[in-house]
Design a protein around this motif. Structure first.
Motif, PDB file in Angstrom:
ATOM      1  N   LEU A  16     -66.758  29.178 112.623  1.00 12.51           N
ATOM      2  CA  LEU A  16     -67.062  30.340 111.808  1.00 12.51           C
ATOM      3  C   LEU A  16     -66.366  30.099 110.376  1.00 12.51           C
ATOM      4  CD1 LEU A  16     -66.884  33.339 114.131  1.00 12.51           C
ATOM      5  CD2 LEU A  16     -68.882  32.083 113.471  1.00 12.51           C
ATOM      6  N   ALA A  17     -66.979  30.465 109.554  1.00 12.52           N
ATOM      7  CA  ALA A  17     -66.518  30.595 107.995  1.00 12.52           C
ATOM      8  C   ALA A  17     -65.483  31.570 108.005  1.00 12.52           C
ATOM      9  CB  ALA A  17     -67.701  30.637 107.054  1.00 12.52           C
ATOM     10  N   PRO A  18     -64.372  31.779 107.153  1.00 10.95           N
ATOM     11  CA  PRO A  18     -63.292  32.422 107.209  1.00 10.95           C
ATOM     12  C   PRO A  18     -63.948  33.958 106.493  1.00 10.95           C
ATOM     13  CG  PRO A  18     -62.800  30.687 105.766  1.00 10.95           C
ATOM     14  CD  PRO A  18     -64.035  30.535 106.548  1.00 10.95           C
ATOM     15  N   SER A  71     -72.080  25.894 106.295  1.00 11.64           N
ATOM     16  CA  SER A  71     -71.247  24.748 105.583  1.00 11.64           C
ATOM     17  C   SER A  71     -71.903  24.020 104.564  1.00 11.64           C
ATOM     18  CB  SER A  71     -70.656  23.789 106.636  1.00 11.64           C
ATOM     19  OG  SER A  71     -69.728  22.812 106.107  1.00 11.64           O
ATOM     20  N   PRO A  72     -71.406  23.916 103.356  1.00  9.50           N
ATOM     21  CA  PRO A  72     -70.218  24.556 102.700  1.00  9.50           C
ATOM     22  C   PRO A  72     -70.569  25.953 102.578  1.00  9.50           C
ATOM     23  CG  PRO A  72     -71.675  23.543 100.888  1.00  9.50           C
ATOM     24  CD  PRO A  72     -72.515  23.135 102.325  1.00  9.50           C
ATOM     25  N   THR A  77     -71.613  32.512  99.565  1.00  8.61           N
ATOM     26  CA  THR A  77     -70.492  33.626  99.009  1.00  8.61           C
ATOM     27  C   THR A  77     -71.053  34.750  98.245  1.00  8.61           C
ATOM     28  OG1 THR A  77     -69.883  31.889  97.363  1.00  8.61           O
ATOM     29  CG2 THR A  77     -68.469  32.084  99.348  1.00  8.61           C
ATOM     30  N   HIS A  78     -72.040  34.489  97.526  1.00  7.34           N
ATOM     31  CA  HIS A  78     -72.337  35.823  96.720  1.00  7.34           C
ATOM     32  C   HIS A  78     -73.349  36.507  97.327  1.00  7.34           C
ATOM     33  CE1 HIS A  78     -75.582  32.744  96.521  1.00  7.34           C
ATOM     34  NE2 HIS A  78     -76.377  33.335  95.969  1.00  7.34           N
ATOM     35  N   VAL A  79     -73.938  36.299  98.507  1.00  7.77           N
ATOM     36  CA  VAL A  79     -74.930  37.177  98.996  1.00  7.77           C
ATOM     37  C   VAL A  79     -74.450  38.322  99.075  1.00  7.77           C
ATOM     38  CG1 VAL A  79     -76.574  37.227 100.901  1.00  7.77           C
ATOM     39  CG2 VAL A  79     -76.410  35.071  99.637  1.00  7.77           C
TER      40      VAL A  79
END
Length: 103
Positions: A16-18, A71-72, A77-79
């Motif tokens: 999972l992404a942090p 990934s990446p 990140t902006h969503v």
């Protein structure tokens, strides 16, 4: 030989992404993916970052479901920020593939 690899993949935890918070639990994840399937059948589902961002900026409302194993990470990140600004609820699910393996 192929079955051993498949068995290992099923047991391996999803990376999972942090930033994957709030992460849906097992029950909520199952319900969310069921909802996504129904929305897809009804042709009212937006897929992909570009399409989702465009929809949010146009003022459409709904629920944003984000895979937690992207990934990446920079891609999404902006969503969540856009969702918060537009008062749109969002939730992370571990991954679409992970839930389908369990079924």
């Amino acid at each position: 030989m192929g079955s051993d690899t498949e068995a290992e993949n099923k047991r391996a935890p999803v990376a999972l992404a942090p930033i994957a918070k709030p992460l849906a639990g097992k029950k909520l994840c199952k319900r969310t993916l069921k909802l996504v399937r129904r929305a897809s059948e009804a042709k009212c589902l937006k897929r992909g970052v570009k399409e989702v961002v465009k929809s949010i900026r146009r003022g459409n409302k709904g629920l944003c479901v984000i895979a937690g194993n992207i990934s990446p990470i920079d891609v999404i990140t902006h969503v969540p920020i856009l969702c918060e600004e537009a008062n749109i609820p969002y939730v992370y699910v571990p991954s679409k593939e992970h839930e389908r393996e369990k079924e």
